[in-house]
Scaffold this active site. Structure first.
Site, PDB file in Angstrom:
ATOM      1  N   TYR A  36       0.858  -1.196  -0.030  1.00  0.00           N
ATOM      2  CA  TYR A  36       0.108   0.038   0.172  1.00  0.00           C
ATOM      3  C   TYR A  36       0.907   1.367  -0.001  1.00  0.00           C
ATOM      4  O   TYR A  36       2.222   1.152  -0.533  1.00  0.00           O
ATOM      5  CB  TYR A  36      -1.055  -0.033   1.241  1.00  0.00           C
ATOM      6  CG  TYR A  36      -2.408   0.660   1.031  1.00  0.00           C
ATOM      7  CD1 TYR A  36      -3.079   0.503  -0.043  1.00  0.00           C
ATOM      8  CD2 TYR A  36      -2.451   1.733   1.936  1.00  0.00           C
ATOM      9  CE1 TYR A  36      -4.262   1.203  -0.233  1.00  0.00           C
ATOM     10  CE2 TYR A  36      -3.661   2.571   1.561  1.00  0.00           C
ATOM     11  CZ  TYR A  36      -4.436   2.404   0.357  1.00  0.00           C
ATOM     12  OH  TYR A  36      -5.386   3.267   0.126  1.00  0.00           O
ATOM     13  N   LYS A  91     -20.141 -21.142 -10.641  1.00  0.00           N
ATOM     14  CA  LYS A  91     -19.306 -20.773 -11.741  1.00  0.00           C
ATOM     15  C   LYS A  91     -18.016 -20.367 -11.562  1.00  0.00           C
ATOM     16  O   LYS A  91     -16.979 -20.699 -12.290  1.00  0.00           O
ATOM     17  CB  LYS A  91     -20.233 -19.909 -12.890  1.00  0.00           C
ATOM     18  CG  LYS A  91     -19.511 -19.776 -14.007  1.00  0.00           C
ATOM     19  CD  LYS A  91     -20.180 -20.914 -14.698  1.00  0.00           C
ATOM     20  CE  LYS A  91     -20.216 -20.727 -16.426  1.00  0.00           C
ATOM     21  NZ  LYS A  91     -20.911 -21.839 -17.025  1.00  0.00           N
TER      22      LYS A  91
END
Length: 410
Positions: A36, A91
């Protein structure tokens, strides 16, 4: 426990099937400064200078959006986006398990075509591809066509093309047994929804010229006065050139191939007996096929395929979509075109050797670990050859990468 009880337990105890997982550890201040601020600014600056570097520095190159509006979910119908979410999660699990593709469900609370198209377009910076799922016809056709034109990432409606690719692969091998050619056969398809339309389009692209498609009102032909829409009108231009009218029973006489994506019981033994010698039957209605395999064989069918795992020759989309997206993502494809679909057909069909080929084995099994690598390799190669790949890679490296990422059977 019953299947229902087991399934509910699996979903409840895990609170769904997906989670977000970090690829890097943040154990100390140094790690934090790299993952970060301030370190994260460096890839940001590079991507700002060259937008294509988003594929190098972020998840985009391996991330697919699984998009639904919940209007045509499995055999459940229009159950809404929340109720569709378990399917979309599933899926995503298959994408990851079969080809190492990261996927995230996007269930949209609208049936408005313009809103769905605009939403998916706005997601393009984040995702390397879009898998449209369980969207009812005719909206599914309109949404896919618009997104293909208005985005620069692969958009693929699996209910259409995944089913079509696996079906045609099975037919390629079934015809080897019969000695017939694509150009000589008569095909009758029953069911003019997403899958049925895509199957006959791919068959026509493959060289089949004698095709009759039926819906609930009978044979579709150019100028039919009722029950037509834009998609059926398009199909009527290249099918049923003799403009045969009547029911499935009327038009199936002397057909070589029946393809069903309709309802249980639509095909009778008498209809099969009226077909040409040694007909090929793909009866893919779920959960119960248009005709049971034993009945079809008793009536003279030479090869029978269904959508079910408890019968031979299962037409299962999992043979197609993981490898197709793996290949498309690895070359940073802008589209999935017809040539890439045909490459997938050939790759799947080729995995059944001449020695193995039989009436009960014309399609590889869903857990055959060779499938996704072969499909990914073929699709990547076709993408590069047809100019939709942003980068050039060695197709064999794509196959090897897929083999390493596949975690089925482990």
């Amino acid at each position: 426990m019953s299947l229902r009880e087991e399934a509910l337990h699996l979903h409840k105890v895990n609170q769904g099937k997906l989670e977000s997982k970090s690829k890097v550890e943040v154990r100390n201040a140094k790690d934090l400064s790299l993952a970060y601020s301030p370190g994260v600014a460096e890839p940001c600056k590079d991507i700002h200078e060259d937008i294509n570097k988003v594929y190098d520095y972020t998840m985009k190159g391996n991330m697919v959006a699984v998009v639904t509006d919940g209007t045509a979910v499995l055999g459940l119908g229009n159950i809404g986006p929340e109720a569709a979410l378990p399917v979309m999660e599933g899926k995503a699990v298959l994408f990851k398990s079969f080809a190492g593709v990261d996927a995230f469900p996007i269930a949209l609370n609208t049936n408005d075509v313009d809103k769905i198209v605009e939403t998916v377009k706005l997601l393009e910076p984040t995702f390397g591809g879009v898998n449209l799922e369980d969207i009812a016809a005719p909206n599914c056709f309109i949404i896919e066509e618009r997104l293909k034109k208005e985005t620069n990432i692969p958009v693929f409606h699996d209910d259409q093309h995944g089913t079509a690719i696996v079906t045609v692969a099975g037919l390629v091998n079934a015809l080897k047994l019969s000695g017939k050619s694509m150009s000589s056969i008569k095909v009758v398809a029953n069911g003019a929804g997403a899958a049925g339309i895509a199957i006959i389009k791919l068959l026509h692209h493959y060289g089949v010229r004698d095709i009759v498609m039926c819906d609930s009102k009978g044979a579709i032909y150019e100028g039919r006065p009722n029950g037509m829409n834009d998609v059926k009108n398009e199909v009527a231009k290249f099918t049923n050139q003799d403009r045969k009218d009547g029911s499935l029973k009327d038009v199936i006489v002397d057909a070589d191939v029946f393809i069903g994506v309709s309802v249980a019981g639509a095909l009778t033994k008498e209809m099969v007996q009226s077909m040409a010698k040694d007909p090929i039957i793909f009866a893919m209605a779920n959960p119960n096929p248009e005709i049971m395999p034993e009945d079809a064989r008793e009536a003279g069918a030479s090869v029978v395929g269904t959508g079910r795992s408890d019968f031979p020759n299962q037409v299962n989309n999992v043979l197609a979509f993981p490898g197709i997206f793996r290949g498309a993502l690895d070359v940073r494809a802008t589209h999935i075109n017809e040539e890439m679909k045909i490459a997938a057909v050939e790759a799947i069909a080729s995995l059944v050797s001449e020695d193995e080929l039989s009436a009960d084995y014309v399609i590889p099994a869903p857990f055959d670990k060779r499938v996704a690598p072969a499909v990914a390799k073929a699709v990547a190669k076709a993408a590069m050859e047809t100019g939709v790949a942003r980068i050039t890679v060695d197709p064999e490296e794509v196959a090897e990468k897929t083999r390493k990422l596949t975690i089925i059977g482990e």
